[in-house]
Scaffold this motif. Sequence first.
Motif, mmCIF file in Angstrom:
data_model
loop_
_atom_site.group_PDB
_atom_site.id
_atom_site.type_symbol
_atom_site.label_atom_id
_atom_site.label_comp_id
_atom_site.label_asym_id
_atom_site.label_seq_id
_atom_site.Cartn_x
_atom_site.Cartn_y
_atom_site.Cartn_z
ATOM 1 N N GLY A 165 1.975 42.401 17.260
ATOM 2 C CA GLY A 165 1.656 41.082 16.723
ATOM 3 C C GLY A 165 0.678 41.122 15.575
ATOM 4 N N SER A 166 0.559 42.258 14.912
ATOM 5 C CA SER A 166 -0.400 42.414 13.822
ATOM 6 C C SER A 166 0.301 43.055 12.627
ATOM 7 C CB SER A 166 -1.575 43.274 14.295
ATOM 8 O OG SER A 166 -2.563 43.370 13.307
ATOM 9 N N ASP A 167 -0.464 43.662 11.744
ATOM 10 C CA ASP A 167 0.075 44.392 10.599
ATOM 11 C C ASP A 167 -1.041 45.276 10.059
ATOM 12 O OD1 ASP A 167 1.764 45.269 8.555
ATOM 13 O OD2 ASP A 167 2.604 43.258 8.246
ATOM 14 N N LEU A 168 -0.751 46.062 9.050
ATOM 15 C CA LEU A 168 -1.792 46.881 8.438
ATOM 16 C C LEU A 168 -2.867 45.979 7.839
ATOM 17 C CD1 LEU A 168 0.392 49.601 6.658
ATOM 18 C CD2 LEU A 168 -0.752 49.751 8.881
ATOM 19 N N PRO A 169 -4.124 46.417 7.838
ATOM 20 C CA PRO A 169 -5.224 45.551 7.389
ATOM 21 C C PRO A 169 -5.123 45.175 5.914
ATOM 22 C CG PRO A 169 -6.058 47.471 8.570
ATOM 23 C CD PRO A 169 -4.611 47.716 8.333
ATOM 24 N N THR A 170 -5.403 43.915 5.630
ATOM 25 C CA THR A 170 -5.611 43.451 4.261
ATOM 26 C C THR A 170 -7.094 43.133 4.103
ATOM 27 O OG1 THR A 170 -5.102 41.177 4.907
ATOM 28 C CG2 THR A 170 -3.281 42.525 4.070
ATOM 29 N N ILE A 171 -7.609 43.320 2.898
ATOM 30 C CA ILE A 171 -9.064 43.295 2.691
ATOM 31 C C ILE A 171 -9.400 42.371 1.527
ATOM 32 C CG2 ILE A 171 -11.088 44.704 2.171
ATOM 33 C CD1 ILE A 171 -9.421 47.118 3.254
ATOM 34 N N ASN A 172 -10.290 41.416 1.778
ATOM 35 C CA ASN A 172 -10.639 40.445 0.741
ATOM 36 C C ASN A 172 -12.136 40.349 0.467
ATOM 37 O OD1 ASN A 172 -7.891 39.203 0.264
ATOM 38 N ND2 ASN A 172 -8.088 38.863 2.469
ATOM 39 N N SER A 173 -12.923 41.257 1.031
ATOM 40 C CA SER A 173 -14.371 41.223 0.797
ATOM 41 C C SER A 173 -14.967 42.574 1.163
ATOM 42 C CB SER A 173 -15.033 40.129 1.638
ATOM 43 O OG SER A 173 -14.945 40.442 3.016
ATOM 44 N N ALA A 174 -16.194 42.787 0.713
ATOM 45 C CA ALA A 174 -16.901 44.026 1.057
ATOM 46 C C ALA A 174 -17.139 44.114 2.561
ATOM 47 C CB ALA A 174 -18.228 44.087 0.303
ATOM 48 N N GLU A 175 -17.373 42.964 3.205
ATOM 49 C CA GLU A 175 -17.602 42.956 4.649
ATOM 50 C C GLU A 175 -16.349 43.409 5.397
ATOM 51 O OE1 GLU A 175 -20.511 40.678 2.574
ATOM 52 O OE2 GLU A 175 -18.332 40.452 2.585
ATOM 53 N N GLU A 176 -15.189 42.905 4.971
ATOM 54 C CA GLU A 176 -13.941 43.323 5.604
ATOM 55 C C GLU A 176 -13.654 44.793 5.320
ATOM 56 O OE1 GLU A 176 -11.575 39.024 5.631
ATOM 57 O OE2 GLU A 176 -10.854 40.666 4.358
ATOM 58 N N ASN A 177 -13.980 45.238 4.123
ATOM 59 C CA ASN A 177 -13.766 46.645 3.779
ATOM 60 C C ASN A 177 -14.593 47.559 4.685
ATOM 61 O OD1 ASN A 177 -12.392 48.281 1.466
ATOM 62 N ND2 ASN A 177 -14.414 49.212 1.681
ATOM 63 N N GLU A 178 -15.830 47.147 4.972
ATOM 64 C CA GLU A 178 -16.693 47.947 5.848
ATOM 65 C C GLU A 178 -16.134 47.979 7.265
ATOM 66 O OE1 GLU A 178 -19.839 50.161 7.485
ATOM 67 O OE2 GLU A 178 -18.933 50.011 5.498
ATOM 68 N N LEU A 179 -15.585 46.877 7.726
ATOM 69 C CA LEU A 179 -15.010 46.833 9.067
ATOM 70 C C LEU A 179 -13.812 47.779 9.168
ATOM 71 C CD1 LEU A 179 -15.372 45.448 11.797
ATOM 72 C CD2 LEU A 179 -13.811 43.658 11.022
ATOM 73 N N VAL A 180 -12.967 47.781 8.142
ATOM 74 C CA VAL A 180 -11.819 48.689 8.135
ATOM 75 C C VAL A 180 -12.295 50.136 8.043
ATOM 76 C CG1 VAL A 180 -9.727 49.365 6.893
ATOM 77 C CG2 VAL A 180 -10.293 46.938 7.158
ATOM 78 N N ARG A 181 -13.359 50.371 7.275
ATOM 79 C CA ARG A 181 -13.895 51.734 7.162
ATOM 80 C C ARG A 181 -14.331 52.266 8.524
ATOM 81 N NH1 ARG A 181 -18.413 54.788 6.778
ATOM 82 N NH2 ARG A 181 -19.708 53.015 7.400
ATOM 83 N N LEU A 182 -14.925 51.404 9.344
ATOM 84 C CA LEU A 182 -15.330 51.827 10.682
ATOM 85 C C LEU A 182 -14.125 52.240 11.521
ATOM 86 C CD1 LEU A 182 -18.060 49.129 11.479
ATOM 87 C CD2 LEU A 182 -18.404 51.506 10.763
ATOM 88 N N LEU A 183 -13.004 51.554 11.314
ATOM 89 C CA LEU A 183 -11.782 51.941 12.021
ATOM 90 C C LEU A 183 -11.245 53.265 11.479
ATOM 91 C CD1 LEU A 183 -9.611 51.400 14.082
ATOM 92 C CD2 LEU A 183 -8.495 49.840 12.458
ATOM 93 N N VAL A 184 -11.359 53.464 10.163
ATOM 94 C CA VAL A 184 -10.926 54.733 9.562
ATOM 95 C C VAL A 184 -11.692 55.904 10.175
ATOM 96 C CG1 VAL A 184 -10.908 56.080 7.416
ATOM 97 C CG2 VAL A 184 -10.175 53.690 7.397
ATOM 98 N N LEU A 185 -12.970 55.697 10.475
ATOM 99 C CA LEU A 185 -13.768 56.771 11.068
ATOM 100 C C LEU A 185 -13.248 57.165 12.448
ATOM 101 C CD1 LEU A 185 -17.390 55.664 10.075
ATOM 102 C CD2 LEU A 185 -15.911 57.340 8.948
ATOM 103 N N LYS A 186 -12.540 56.273 13.104
ATOM 104 C CA LYS A 186 -11.955 56.568 14.413
ATOM 105 C C LYS A 186 -10.540 57.135 14.293
ATOM 106 C CE LYS A 186 -14.601 53.037 16.904
ATOM 107 N NZ LYS A 186 -15.285 53.979 17.815
ATOM 108 N N VAL A 187 -9.851 56.767 13.210
ATOM 109 C CA VAL A 187 -8.433 57.119 13.060
ATOM 110 C C VAL A 187 -8.233 58.310 12.127
ATOM 111 C CG1 VAL A 187 -6.200 56.253 12.235
ATOM 112 C CG2 VAL A 187 -7.717 54.749 13.533
ATOM 113 N N GLY A 188 -9.080 58.438 11.118
ATOM 114 C CA GLY A 188 -8.832 59.359 10.011
ATOM 115 C C GLY A 188 -8.266 58.559 8.842
ATOM 116 N N TRP A 189 -8.015 59.228 7.726
ATOM 117 C CA TRP A 189 -7.462 58.512 6.578
ATOM 118 C C TRP A 189 -6.319 57.628 7.048
ATOM 119 C CZ3 TRP A 189 -7.160 62.460 1.937
ATOM 120 C CH2 TRP A 189 -8.470 62.857 1.620
ATOM 121 N N MET A 190 -6.335 56.369 6.630
ATOM 122 C CA MET A 190 -5.499 55.364 7.290
ATOM 123 C C MET A 190 -4.822 54.453 6.275
ATOM 124 S SD MET A 190 -6.899 52.583 10.070
ATOM 125 C CE MET A 190 -7.214 51.256 8.902
ATOM 126 N N TRP A 191 -3.564 54.145 6.547
ATOM 127 C CA TRP A 191 -2.839 53.195 5.708
ATOM 128 C C TRP A 191 -3.504 51.818 5.760
ATOM 129 C CZ3 TRP A 191 0.220 55.506 2.546
ATOM 130 C CH2 TRP A 191 1.062 56.547 2.929
#
Length: 256
Positions: A165-191
């Motif tokens: 029920g979701s999709d790959l992250p879309t990013i519209n602010s520095a705050e959202e970018n930081e949140l996705v970056r935290l997920l990247v740290l758990k996943v590795g380089w990420m789409w």
Amino acid sequence: MKLFLLNPITVLLWLVHYSTSNILDDVKNGKEFEEIKFHILPVSVDKYANKEGLKRDANYIHYSIKNPCEEGPCPNFTVCTVQGNTQNYNCLCKRGFTGEKCEIEIDYCKSSPCLHGASCVTDLDHDRFVCICVDGYLGNVCQKRYHKDRMSAYDAARTICQGLGSDLPTINSAEENELVRLLVLKVGWMWIGLHDPTNSNNANNFKWINGIPVNYTNWHENVNNEVGGCGYMDGDGLWHIHNCAWGNGVGCFLNW
């Protein structure tokens, strides 16, 4: 007996505060003095400051006003400062304490701000709370639930997230970018949800998969030297271009 009032106002205070001192007892008992000099000095220049009792010689009697900070009126290792040449003082609170005497410890976690079973920790160095999220959640109060999956090609990654029920992250602010970056740290380089169907290898032609214009960007400085039609994020939160058929980590937020 000669009485010299070198600082009448201060001496008056002295008489009020120290009316039972030895010198007045001596006077009451009829002891004769050739002269008495009263001279109250600021604590900062008084070599007898903070000493108990009187210092006598033939012509001079000295009494030091007690420093109000001497008894430690400010708890919790708070700094105490005297207000001029008075018996008043101020308590300068260190981080994490408040109140007139800094006697109240601030509980930044009192309101239970952390969600989904997260632990709350007080960060006194920054006057704030920090949430320690349980696995599966991210965000400043652990408000975002995420899913991470095996390395996959871009379209397969989208299929995995869409099945939840979701999709790959879309990013519209520095705050959202930081949140996705935290997920990247758990996943590795990420789409992420950036793609260019024309495969122009030009970052300016990339669009978000949900149709929202790309107004906020965080491209790597060498992105136009990269080849591909799909976007991914590295551990520094920077965006890159990659061949869509290659594998990258998969992560998506279930309540983005």
